[in-house]
Design an enzyme around this catalytic site. Sequence first.
Site, mmCIF file in Angstrom:
data_model
loop_
_atom_site.group_PDB
_atom_site.id
_atom_site.type_symbol
_atom_site.label_atom_id
_atom_site.label_comp_id
_atom_site.label_asym_id
_atom_site.label_seq_id
_atom_site.Cartn_x
_atom_site.Cartn_y
_atom_site.Cartn_z
ATOM 1 N N ASP A 66 0.799 -1.193 0.197
ATOM 2 C CA ASP A 66 0.005 0.016 0.074
ATOM 3 C C ASP A 66 0.796 1.071 0.117
ATOM 4 O OD1 ASP A 66 0.882 -0.567 2.647
ATOM 5 O OD2 ASP A 66 -1.069 -1.136 3.493
ATOM 6 N N ASP A 135 -7.995 -2.761 13.998
ATOM 7 C CA ASP A 135 -9.041 -2.828 13.581
ATOM 8 C C ASP A 135 -9.458 -3.991 12.716
ATOM 9 O OD1 ASP A 135 -8.212 -1.849 11.382
ATOM 10 O OD2 ASP A 135 -9.457 -0.371 11.062
ATOM 11 N N HIS A 137 -7.532 -4.530 9.694
ATOM 12 C CA HIS A 137 -7.362 -4.544 8.309
ATOM 13 C C HIS A 137 -6.030 -5.146 7.960
ATOM 14 C CE1 HIS A 137 -4.987 -0.597 9.742
ATOM 15 N NE2 HIS A 137 -4.194 -1.372 9.438
ATOM 16 N N GLU A 142 -9.994 -1.594 5.271
ATOM 17 C CA GLU A 142 -10.420 -1.258 6.270
ATOM 18 C C GLU A 142 -11.910 -2.105 6.590
ATOM 19 O OE1 GLU A 142 -8.882 0.215 8.669
ATOM 20 O OE2 GLU A 142 -7.869 2.127 8.129
HETATM 21 C C1 F6R Z 1 1.389 -1.545 6.090
HETATM 22 C C2 F6R Z 1 0.000 -2.208 6.006
HETATM 23 C C3 F6R Z 1 -0.826 -2.195 7.569
HETATM 24 C C4 F6R Z 1 -0.081 -2.656 8.771
HETATM 25 C C5 F6R Z 1 -0.727 -2.521 9.642
HETATM 26 C C6 F6R Z 1 -0.110 -2.660 11.019
HETATM 27 O O1 F6R Z 1 1.915 -1.557 4.857
HETATM 28 O O2 F6R Z 1 -0.334 -2.644 4.969
HETATM 29 O O3 F6R Z 1 -1.514 -3.087 7.135
HETATM 30 O O4 F6R Z 1 0.572 -3.766 8.457
HETATM 31 O O5 F6R Z 1 -1.634 -1.155 10.004
HETATM 32 O O6 F6R Z 1 0.822 -1.870 11.326
HETATM 33 P P1 F6R Z 1 1.909 -2.042 12.273
HETATM 34 O O7 F6R Z 1 2.747 -3.145 11.814
HETATM 35 O O8 F6R Z 1 2.643 -0.705 12.482
HETATM 36 O O9 F6R Z 1 1.467 -2.101 13.807
#
Ligand code: F6R
Length: 260
Positions: A66, A135, A137, A142
């Site tokens: 992303d 949440d 995702h 989301e």
């Molecule tokens: C990042 C991504 C997100 C993160 C998620 C967890 O490229 O796609 O899905 O993996 O928000 O973030 P962290 O690892 O910072 O807790």
Amino acid sequence: MEVVVVPVAEAARLAADAVEAVLRTRQRPVLGLATGSSPLALYDELARRHADEGLSFAHARGFLLDEYVGLPPGDPERYRAVVGRELVARTDLPPDAVLGPDGDAADLPAACAAYERAIADAGGVDLQVLGIGTDGHVGFNEPGSSLASRTRVKTLAEQTRRDNARFFGDDPAAVPAHVLTQGLATIRDARHLVLLAAGPAKAAAVAQLVEGPVSARWPATVLQLHPHVTVLVDEAAAARLELAEHYRATWRGKPAWQGL
Ligand code: F6R
């Protein structure tokens, strides 16, 4: 879905073993690269193996999960920049072999379609590294995301902007509202999904991912429909798994030759 409850450093080593196997066995290995905190220990371990053991990424390609929309060129929080620092600069992965969805494009839907084509043209992703949001995702899909979604523009949930504020001077309003993300169907096309999660804030989402009903309410639950998923979690992130004892016993009894 295989669930392995291990400390973060061990999770990083196991994930690195899986990445290394792809690098050593595929002619043109394709890695799917997540950002955020969860994969950092893995990228550290891969950089160490490159420096100490000569593990080479020279023939690999990387695709980001992303990217933010609207961050200025040169912003260090662009995911392209993050992967540049954490992996490209510390290995021999060629910078131009890493692609991400183009958050600068004037025509974002066209950029998303082009990104899907680029992944397909590379032969698809061999191993996709994933984190999970509090949440539920994956990527930035989301709650409410279509389980059949492809790469597209999404609006971040307020919870995610609060969670990511630590990268933006602790100001949730400074976190871009919009992103481009691989869709849930795009992620499911990867041949092996390796999800890393640590800490108590992830416990509810991990419990849903592994044991909840498949639902857009917790988008990560769609991974239950994938034939090869490895979930590497520490004790805190595993705290709400009803069947944690079974996962531990299964891991203890797993023959070493099987790998992840
Ligand atoms: C990042 C991504 C997100 C993160 C998620 C967890 O490229 O796609 O899905 O993996 O928000 O973030 P962290 O690892 O910072 O807790």
